[in-house]
Design an enzyme around this catalytic site. Structure first.
Site, mmCIF file in Angstrom:
data_model
loop_
_atom_site.group_PDB
_atom_site.id
_atom_site.type_symbol
_atom_site.label_atom_id
_atom_site.label_comp_id
_atom_site.label_asym_id
_atom_site.label_seq_id
_atom_site.Cartn_x
_atom_site.Cartn_y
_atom_site.Cartn_z
ATOM 1 C CD GLU A 17 -16.712 20.455 53.470
ATOM 2 O OE1 GLU A 17 -17.042 20.464 52.270
ATOM 3 O OE2 GLU A 17 -17.440 20.858 54.384
ATOM 4 C CB THR A 48 -15.312 24.770 55.458
ATOM 5 O OG1 THR A 48 -14.696 24.722 56.745
ATOM 6 C CG2 THR A 48 -15.881 23.421 55.089
ATOM 7 C CE1 TYR A 49 -12.187 32.849 53.507
ATOM 8 C CE2 TYR A 49 -14.356 33.549 54.203
ATOM 9 C CZ TYR A 49 -13.060 33.853 53.850
ATOM 10 O OH TYR A 49 -12.646 35.155 53.835
ATOM 11 C CB ALA A 51 -16.940 35.087 57.240
ATOM 12 N NE ARG A 106 -26.688 34.158 51.905
ATOM 13 C CZ ARG A 106 -27.931 34.004 52.343
ATOM 14 N NH1 ARG A 106 -28.920 34.617 51.717
ATOM 15 N NH2 ARG A 106 -28.196 33.239 53.382
HETATM 16 P P1 FAD Z 1 -26.954 31.729 47.541
HETATM 17 O O1 FAD Z 1 -26.767 30.857 46.362
HETATM 18 O O2 FAD Z 1 -26.718 33.192 47.353
HETATM 19 O O3 FAD Z 1 -28.443 31.482 48.083
HETATM 20 C C1 FAD Z 1 -28.837 31.971 49.358
HETATM 21 C C2 FAD Z 1 -30.343 32.185 49.382
HETATM 22 O O4 FAD Z 1 -30.675 33.299 48.560
HETATM 23 C C3 FAD Z 1 -31.166 31.010 48.840
HETATM 24 O O5 FAD Z 1 -32.367 30.946 49.575
HETATM 25 C C4 FAD Z 1 -31.457 31.398 47.401
HETATM 26 O O6 FAD Z 1 -32.668 30.833 46.944
HETATM 27 C C5 FAD Z 1 -31.548 32.919 47.502
HETATM 28 N N1 FAD Z 1 -31.066 33.589 46.302
HETATM 29 C C6 FAD Z 1 -29.982 33.260 45.555
HETATM 30 N N2 FAD Z 1 -29.839 34.126 44.532
HETATM 31 C C7 FAD Z 1 -30.835 35.032 44.647
HETATM 32 C C8 FAD Z 1 -31.223 36.172 43.886
HETATM 33 N N3 FAD Z 1 -30.559 36.524 42.777
HETATM 34 N N4 FAD Z 1 -32.298 36.900 44.300
HETATM 35 C C9 FAD Z 1 -33.002 36.527 45.406
HETATM 36 N N5 FAD Z 1 -32.688 35.435 46.161
HETATM 37 C C10 FAD Z 1 -31.616 34.702 45.782
HETATM 38 N N6 FAD Z 1 -20.784 28.470 54.837
HETATM 39 C C11 FAD Z 1 -19.618 29.017 55.308
HETATM 40 O O7 FAD Z 1 -19.654 30.019 56.032
HETATM 41 N N7 FAD Z 1 -18.400 28.471 54.984
HETATM 42 C C12 FAD Z 1 -18.290 27.396 54.179
HETATM 43 O O8 FAD Z 1 -17.181 26.925 53.901
HETATM 44 C C13 FAD Z 1 -19.495 26.783 53.666
HETATM 45 N N8 FAD Z 1 -19.453 25.702 52.844
HETATM 46 C C14 FAD Z 1 -20.623 25.186 52.327
HETATM 47 C C15 FAD Z 1 -20.548 24.094 51.440
HETATM 48 C C16 FAD Z 1 -21.723 23.538 50.922
HETATM 49 C C17 FAD Z 1 -21.634 22.377 49.958
HETATM 50 C C18 FAD Z 1 -22.985 24.069 51.291
HETATM 51 C C19 FAD Z 1 -24.245 23.453 50.756
HETATM 52 C C20 FAD Z 1 -23.066 25.151 52.164
HETATM 53 C C21 FAD Z 1 -21.888 25.728 52.688
HETATM 54 N N9 FAD Z 1 -21.922 26.832 53.540
HETATM 55 C C22 FAD Z 1 -20.744 27.388 54.030
HETATM 56 C C23 FAD Z 1 -23.219 27.395 53.976
HETATM 57 C C24 FAD Z 1 -23.683 28.552 53.047
HETATM 58 O O9 FAD Z 1 -22.774 29.641 53.132
HETATM 59 C C25 FAD Z 1 -25.070 28.964 53.525
HETATM 60 O O10 FAD Z 1 -26.007 27.939 53.306
HETATM 61 C C26 FAD Z 1 -25.590 30.289 52.991
HETATM 62 O O11 FAD Z 1 -26.720 30.672 53.777
HETATM 63 C C27 FAD Z 1 -26.025 30.276 51.532
HETATM 64 O O12 FAD Z 1 -24.960 30.234 50.697
HETATM 65 P P2 FAD Z 1 -25.174 29.993 49.105
HETATM 66 O O13 FAD Z 1 -23.846 30.136 48.481
HETATM 67 O O14 FAD Z 1 -25.946 28.786 48.875
HETATM 68 O O15 FAD Z 1 -26.066 31.302 48.778
#
Ligand code: FAD
Length: 286
Positions: A17, A48-49, A51, A106
């Site tokens: 990465e 990575t991204y 925002a 997210r």
């Molecule tokens: P989600 O899957 O939406 O989950 C977020 C939270 O909401 C969790 O607690 C989940 O349990 C809860 N949730 C999910 N769906 C629902 C629902 N339907 N109803 C209620 N609650 C729900 N960040 C960046 O800014 N740029 C990047 O490039 C980046 N790369 C990453 C790569 C990896 C491998 C990982 C693990 C994280 C990365 N992140 C990045 C961090 C990530 O954006 C954050 O951890 C963010 O807070 C959550 O993103 P997510 O996609 O896991 O969110």
């Protein structure tokens, strides 16, 4: 090539990465580092991204330049701070650049964001948007130790299932330093009916500052064995680097040996680290 085809092949996969710079003056340095890492011919590389601002362009441009070097690339994309229109523009831009893989996230929620004005609240909504746009291989994030905002582990798995049902083809894990935490999580995932492939995310910790940052943002547990290494070598940069790479290598070998066939290394634009790890695994990943 689609990442799902890479990580489900017979051969163990190893990927790296990189992250884009925050400012333009660092752009060329980051591109140069990404190109050097690409020269190792990993199975794929992700970018990575960050925002907002110009950095979203940097993600797409770096991912494109990796593709031009013949390395499979994946662009990360976050949604919580973006409008639907902005996301569509991003998808068009990625498609035009020939990028086939997106890690759909997210993103962290900025404190001043007004929930009533958000087009996207969770990653699954972005996954749906990308799926409807068409023709990308979509990955998502998962958290073996739970997401910091998570209500509980059971809910986390329910939401993970929603992401898979919406079109997420694989998950990449948050970093972890104890493989048993991953094995336990995979068992719970399967029991919950989520059976998409998981790529293990490994962070080689090569300096003391990194550890303080990890502790503050992710809540990742540090095993005693690891803490001892930091206690002993944390103030000796070269020794800490060597020990951190050895620790990550050992974690990866154990993962492969236990049937986890896809490992993604958070190489943080650091060619030396990527090279050493690949060298340490040269016979194992053949
Ligand atoms: P989600 O899957 O939406 O989950 C977020 C939270 O909401 C969790 O607690 C989940 O349990 C809860 N949730 C999910 N769906 C629902 C629902 N339907 N109803 C209620 N609650 C729900 N960040 C960046 O800014 N740029 C990047 O490039 C980046 N790369 C990453 C790569 C990896 C491998 C990982 C693990 C994280 C990365 N992140 C990045 C961090 C990530 O954006 C954050 O951890 C963010 O807070 C959550 O993103 P997510 O996609 O896991 O969110």
């Amino acid at each position: 090539m689609k990442i799902i085809d890479v990580i489900t092949g017979e051969k163990p996969s190893l990927s790296f990465e990189v992250f884009p710079p925050k400012t333009e003056d660092k752009y060329e340095n980051v591109v140069a580092a990404a190109r050097r890492i690409a020269g190792l011919s990993p199975d794929y590389m992700s970018v990575t991204y960050g925002a907002g601002g110009g950095t979203s362009e940097y993600t797409a441009n770096i991912a494109q330049s990796l593709g031009e070097l013949g390395v499979n690339s994946m662009a990360h994309l976050t949604c919580v701070s973006s409008t639907r229109e902005h996301v569509r523009q991003q998808l068009e831009g990625l498609q035009q650049r020939g990028i086939e893989n997106i890690l759909a996230l997210r993103g962290d929620i900025p404190e001043d964001l007004d929930p009533s004005r958000m087009d996207f609240h969770y990653a699954y909504e972005l996954i749906q948007e990308i799926r409807d746009f068409g023709d990308f291989c979509i990955g998502g994030a998962c958290y073996p130790e739970g997401h910091p905002d998570s209500e509980n582990g059971i809910k986390d798995l329910e939401y993970l299932k929603v992401k898979a049902e919406c079109g997420c083809e694989f998950f990449t894990t948050q970093m972890f330093f104890d493989n048993n935490i991953l094995y336990n999580f995979l068992y719970r995932m399967l029991r919950s009916g989520v059976d998409v492939p998981v790529v293990a995310g490994i962070m080689p910790v090569t300096n003391k500052k990194q550890i303080q940052r990890i502790m503050s943002i992710s809540g990742t547990a540090l095993p005693q064995r690891f803490i001892r290494i930091v206690d002993r070598y944390g103030d000796k940069p070269e020794a800490m680097k060597q020990a951190g790479i050895a620790y990550a290598t050992e974690q990866i070998i154990d993962l492969y040996a236990n049937g986890i066939n896809a490992v993604h290394v958070y190489s943080m634009n650091n060619f030396d680290v990527a090279q050493k790890i690949q060298e340490n695994l040269s016979e194992i990943i053949k």
